[in-house]
Design an enzyme around this catalytic site. Sequence first.
Site, PDB file in Angstrom:
ATOM      1  N   ASP A 165      21.550  20.878  -8.878  1.00 21.05           N
ATOM      2  CA  ASP A 165      21.938  19.904  -7.871  1.00 21.05           C
ATOM      3  C   ASP A 165      22.186  20.823  -6.623  1.00 21.05           C
ATOM      4  O   ASP A 165      21.455  21.841  -6.649  1.00 21.05           O
ATOM      5  CB  ASP A 165      23.451  19.187  -8.168  1.00 21.05           C
ATOM      6  CG  ASP A 165      23.774  17.960  -7.384  1.00 21.05           C
ATOM      7  OD1 ASP A 165      23.233  17.133  -7.318  1.00 21.05           O
ATOM      8  OD2 ASP A 165      24.611  18.283  -6.534  1.00 21.05           O
ATOM      9  N   LYS A 203      28.981  15.865 -15.112  1.00 20.18           N
ATOM     10  CA  LYS A 203      28.463  16.698 -13.903  1.00 20.18           C
ATOM     11  C   LYS A 203      29.501  17.822 -13.632  1.00 20.18           C
ATOM     12  O   LYS A 203      30.399  17.963 -14.360  1.00 20.18           O
ATOM     13  CB  LYS A 203      28.754  15.661 -12.554  1.00 20.18           C
ATOM     14  CG  LYS A 203      28.111  16.350 -11.148  1.00 20.18           C
ATOM     15  CD  LYS A 203      26.615  15.689 -11.163  1.00 20.18           C
ATOM     16  CE  LYS A 203      26.096  16.215  -9.970  1.00 20.18           C
ATOM     17  NZ  LYS A 203      24.690  15.700  -9.847  1.00 20.18           N
TER      18      LYS A 203
HETATM   19  P1  NDP Z   1      19.531  21.144  -2.010  1.00 16.95           P
HETATM   20  O1  NDP Z   1      20.594  22.384  -2.098  1.00 16.95           O
HETATM   21  O2  NDP Z   1      18.196  21.542  -2.531  1.00 16.95           O
HETATM   22  O3  NDP Z   1      19.306  20.630  -0.683  1.00 16.95           O
HETATM   23  C1  NDP Z   1      20.482  20.184  -0.042  1.00 16.95           C
HETATM   24  C2  NDP Z   1      20.229  19.916   1.475  1.00 16.95           C
HETATM   25  O4  NDP Z   1      21.231  18.992   2.158  1.00 16.95           O
HETATM   26  C3  NDP Z   1      19.880  20.777   2.197  1.00 16.95           C
HETATM   27  O5  NDP Z   1      19.194  20.659   3.329  1.00 16.95           O
HETATM   28  C4  NDP Z   1      21.460  21.257   2.893  1.00 16.95           C
HETATM   29  O6  NDP Z   1      21.409  21.963   4.114  1.00 16.95           O
HETATM   30  C5  NDP Z   1      21.853  19.923   2.995  1.00 16.95           C
HETATM   31  N1  NDP Z   1      23.266  19.595   2.815  1.00 16.95           N
HETATM   32  C6  NDP Z   1      24.174  20.111   1.967  1.00 16.95           C
HETATM   33  N2  NDP Z   1      25.309  19.636   2.346  1.00 16.95           N
HETATM   34  C7  NDP Z   1      25.288  19.297   3.433  1.00 16.95           C
HETATM   35  C8  NDP Z   1      26.452  18.751   4.255  1.00 16.95           C
HETATM   36  N3  NDP Z   1      27.721  19.069   4.019  1.00 16.95           N
HETATM   37  N4  NDP Z   1      26.080  18.415   5.654  1.00 16.95           N
HETATM   38  C9  NDP Z   1      24.784  18.257   5.954  1.00 16.95           C
HETATM   39  N5  NDP Z   1      23.937  18.748   5.205  1.00 16.95           N
HETATM   40  C10 NDP Z   1      24.320  19.210   4.013  1.00 16.95           C
HETATM   41  O7  NDP Z   1      20.041  19.750  -2.874  1.00 16.95           O
HETATM   42  P2  NDP Z   1      19.319  18.775  -3.331  1.00 16.95           P
HETATM   43  O8  NDP Z   1      18.280  18.574  -2.508  1.00 16.95           O
HETATM   44  O9  NDP Z   1      18.797  19.095  -4.896  1.00 16.95           O
HETATM   45  O10 NDP Z   1      20.369  17.491  -3.405  1.00 16.95           O
HETATM   46  C11 NDP Z   1      20.573  16.744  -2.276  1.00 16.95           C
HETATM   47  C12 NDP Z   1      21.137  15.432  -2.784  1.00 16.95           C
HETATM   48  O11 NDP Z   1      20.497  14.799  -3.655  1.00 16.95           O
HETATM   49  C13 NDP Z   1      22.729  15.679  -3.324  1.00 16.95           C
HETATM   50  O12 NDP Z   1      23.482  14.510  -2.968  1.00 16.95           O
HETATM   51  C14 NDP Z   1      22.491  15.677  -4.668  1.00 16.95           C
HETATM   52  O13 NDP Z   1      23.477  15.294  -5.459  1.00 16.95           O
HETATM   53  C15 NDP Z   1      21.304  14.518  -4.806  1.00 16.95           C
HETATM   54  N6  NDP Z   1      20.424  14.628  -5.679  1.00 16.95           N
HETATM   55  C16 NDP Z   1      19.810  15.689  -6.424  1.00 16.95           C
HETATM   56  C17 NDP Z   1      19.111  15.677  -7.442  1.00 16.95           C
HETATM   57  C18 NDP Z   1      18.144  16.637  -7.776  1.00 16.95           C
HETATM   58  O14 NDP Z   1      17.280  16.370  -8.950  1.00 16.95           O
HETATM   59  N7  NDP Z   1      18.037  17.867  -7.142  1.00 16.95           N
HETATM   60  C19 NDP Z   1      18.946  14.464  -8.479  1.00 16.95           C
HETATM   61  C20 NDP Z   1      19.744  13.382  -7.817  1.00 16.95           C
HETATM   62  C21 NDP Z   1      20.331  13.400  -6.854  1.00 16.95           C
HETATM   63  P3  NDP Z   1      22.179  23.286   3.960  1.00 16.95           P
HETATM   64  O15 NDP Z   1      20.989  24.441   3.528  1.00 16.95           O
HETATM   65  O16 NDP Z   1      22.344  23.778   5.448  1.00 16.95           O
HETATM   66  O17 NDP Z   1      23.401  23.421   3.310  1.00 16.95           O
END
Ligand code: NDP
Length: 486
Positions: free
Chosen positions: A199, A159
């Site tokens: 991510d 990571k």
């Molecule tokens: P994105 O950046 O596309 O979206 C993240 C979302 O979560 C946004 O809506 C963001 O809101 C919100 N968010 C981020 N940080 C916080 C916080 N501290 N408090 C509240 N809301 C928050 O990321 P992904 O959708 O790709 O990833 C989301 C999760 O899934 C993560 O944990 C990631 O590690 C996990 N994941 C992702 C994969 C992938 O293929 N993308 C694979 C496996 C796991 P805002 O825009 O306001 O920051």
Amino acid sequence: MNNVSYLTAYLEHSKGEHKQGRPPVSGHNIIVGDQMDKAIKSVYETVKARDPNQPEFHQAVEEVLDSLGPVISENPEYIDVVQGMVEPERVIQFRVPWYDDEGNLHVNRGIRVQFNSAIGPYKGGLRFHPSVNQSILKFLGFEQIFKNSLTGLPMGGGKGGSDFNPKGKSDSEVKRFCQSFMSELWRHIGADLDVPAGDIGVGGREIGYLFGMYRKMANEFTGVLTGKGLSYGGSLVRPEATGYGLVYFAREMLATKGKSFDGATVAISGSGNVAQFACEKVLDLGGKPVTMSDSSGYIYDASGIDREKLAWLQDLKNSRRGRIKEYAENFDGVEYTESKPEPNHNELWSTKVDVALPCATQNEINGAEAQMLVESGVTAVAEGANMPCTPEAVEVFLENGVLFAPGKASNAGGVATSGLEMSQNSLRMSWTREEVDQKLEGIMVNIHKNAFETAEKYGMPGNYVAGANIAGFLKIAESTMAQGIL
Ligand code: NDP
């Protein structure tokens, strides 16, 4: 006695027992059980003592170690593997200088944790978020080892990322940052060495800039990053894969109780990549998503987020880079609630739903919020994000008979499809959308089956946390021992 000598003594004892092939007798079992607990505990204590300021990493290690007792009991020599596994093979940290549009210099920190390569090249995403530090990346890298193992594909765990915040930055600032980041990272990665992906904060745009810089620096065109655009080696269904895979997994869990998504109300948190495609697949299966969020707050749409509203939200988030609040301003009858001052928390989890899919970030459901979900009668909770439920929340779900899927199993669809992207790149061909989606679905069904059956085999039926940890660990342990390298 220090930790190492304790473990050595323990191993001498247990290996002796093993060689003689004696079946465990009850008195002996109790002694070994006690020693085993101490040995596992000493691994955890060493992790904490070595890096006392890495709480997220401690949490991830503790959760896995908690599950491994029965396996170590059966295979005492695997304690060596456990002891080695909690230390990354390599951590690379580097400076990332870049200039903003006004000509001011910023210096961010880049990190890549190359955690474990026992079963394949390091594989895991890059996260760009101000909260990024070694603790968070080590927790994510550690989880990734088990997740990648569960997919059945040959991928090790890694990571990386940076404390850079892409929010509010112009396209050219993001591009300059990505190029500077890759101008150092490129020498540490490679198609057979370490294959990063996206991510939080790293989507298609960032992967494009990163790949372009890698190609220039390394002077080669290889599948060194996944999540690439379709025109330069990406795989169909990769953007959708984590969200789709999550819902395939949750569907399998519900089926064990004779239930389905058809007519079920669903709470989703987040509104990024994972959340958007989880929402789409829930709609495909006849469910009704009613919430989504971002770090500022959440929306509750009692009439359901339908396809038209989802398309509007995708445009808001992916093209206009707006806030979820605007959804409530644009559609009638939608409530918007701001986040609590406490990071990551809001009242989203007080919504009465059948299924909850936390898809935002780590530790977003605590014990009290889990209790609210239980009281409102939730049937299943499946983690789309990595570790969105605190250990207290997981305990509440398990104690109350809620079906609970840990992210390392339920969100493995993303990395599984990255594995499929790597295969297509190596073969220099691309599969159709249907082919990739079918393979993804098959992998998620298998992960569910593996976690479910492993939990049963080790006497913890329905405990997907234990099932996933043990099933993921066994493959790593066998490979590590066979290679004679820790
Ligand atoms: P994105 O950046 O596309 O979206 C993240 C979302 O979560 C946004 O809506 C963001 O809101 C919100 N968010 C981020 N940080 C916080 C916080 N501290 N408090 C509240 N809301 C928050 O990321 P992904 O959708 O790709 O990833 C989301 C999760 O899934 C993560 O944990 C990631 O590690 C996990 N994941 C992702 C994969 C992938 O293929 N993308 C694979 C496996 C796991 P805002 O825009 O306001 O920051």
